[in-house]
Design an enzyme around this catalytic site. Sequence first.
Site, PDB file in Angstrom:
ATOM      1  N   ARG A  35     -20.115   3.639  70.591  1.00 15.05           N
ATOM      2  CA  ARG A  35     -21.208   4.026  71.486  1.00 15.05           C
ATOM      3  C   ARG A  35     -20.784   5.105  72.479  1.00 15.05           C
ATOM      4  NH1 ARG A  35     -23.699  -2.090  72.321  1.00 15.05           N
ATOM      5  NH2 ARG A  35     -25.102  -1.993  70.525  1.00 15.05           N
ATOM      6  N   LYS A 221     -32.351 -15.827  59.080  1.00 12.19           N
ATOM      7  CA  LYS A 221     -33.626 -16.526  59.214  1.00 12.19           C
ATOM      8  C   LYS A 221     -34.837 -15.649  58.890  1.00 12.19           C
ATOM      9  CE  LYS A 221     -31.963 -19.812  62.709  1.00 12.19           C
ATOM     10  NZ  LYS A 221     -32.167 -20.349  64.059  1.00 12.19           N
ATOM     11  N   GLY A 400     -31.719  -4.510  68.432  1.00 14.42           N
ATOM     12  CA  GLY A 400     -33.066  -4.990  68.734  1.00 14.42           C
ATOM     13  C   GLY A 400     -34.073  -3.862  68.810  1.00 14.42           C
TER      14      GLY A 400
END
Length: 419
Positions: A35, A221, A400
């Site tokens: 980053r 999931k 995200g």
Amino acid sequence: MQSIETYDFTGKRAIIRVDFNVPLNDKLEITDDTRIRAAIPTIKKVLEKGGSVILMSHLGRPKNGPENKFSLKNIIPGIEARLGVKVDFAPDCMGEEAAQKAAALKPGEVLLLENLRFYAEEEGKPRGLAADATDEEKAAAKKALKASQKDFVKRLASYADCYINDAFGTAHRAHASTALIAEYFPNDKMFGYVMEGELKAIDKVLDNPARPFTAILGGSKVSTKISVIENLMKRVDNLILGGGMTYTFKAALGGKVGTSICESDQFDTALNVLKKAKEMNVNIYLADDAVCGNEFKNDTATQICPAGDIPDGWEGLDIGPKTREAFAKVIAESKTILWNGPVGVFEMDNFAVGSRAIADAIVAATEKGAFSLIGGGDSVACINKFGLADKVSYVSTGGGALLEYMEGIELPGVAAIRK
């Protein structure tokens, strides 16, 4: 909206929201500076065009104010090594010292502010509330924090003449430094190269893909990926579903999955996905076979089983050889490829074979002209582990943020610059 390419930085102080949330070891040394490296071109652009730079970022998730292990002073050597410029430090992003150092900046100089999240105002979430706090107390705390957040944002903005958002990884958060501060720079706000690159790469994949377009989604999931799956089905030709999600689909179809990850409350959702895919002419690919273990550890006993017929006491930890071959064939025939999430427990070497096969197939397709985007924290860690990051078209720094953008959600950090 300004452009970093054409903006005149001469004699101006640019406050840049970077994402320096890098991993540190027990000695507080950087273990992966991806980053930091990503942000260097933006910082250098400002310096080369006669400006000075104020860097602001978060690190970790401090909950109770300043803590040494979350201090950005620990990463200064890493920034200086990549930037080749001395980096000054303000030990309190709101302190008088920060204001004085910002005001004294000369062209070519760089100042790093202390961790923004040492203040609750950055995230806008009250801290220190008792577990049994009443609704009235919660409302009062939220109201008080909202008022102080305005002062927090105003103070940060006062340090600079222009604002650059280069932190795609936090663009999905309506935080003080990613969304609110932009209002103080109506004519002097812009994206940095990381943000520009991310948005161009993702828009190219989602809005104008060369076909066939194949998306590979991993993850444990179905419940956390269903919005992404539904949004991608409107765009892709092929959807490869791997990771722990596999076993929810297999069980929903009547299969046996042993002790594999399985969300029984998502069976209807899984079946609905398969139904919708058929209606939309989207090819969905699930694993035919799996590498199974009887314990969740690298050196466990293993056997290859049909992915829908796993014995009791065994769990699927990676895709099997037939599946590796089948998935690789689909990828080889693709012109646009999106990979979000490994297809096995890649952190354990014995169960990283499937993810490595996916990575190799993507690299081979890229070499033949396909556009490949790797995104999501685990996928990035995966491609880095295999040393193949420079052999794909684009590696996203957002986790995200990328997922929400793929879901079609407008990101606050993006909207704040564009409006």
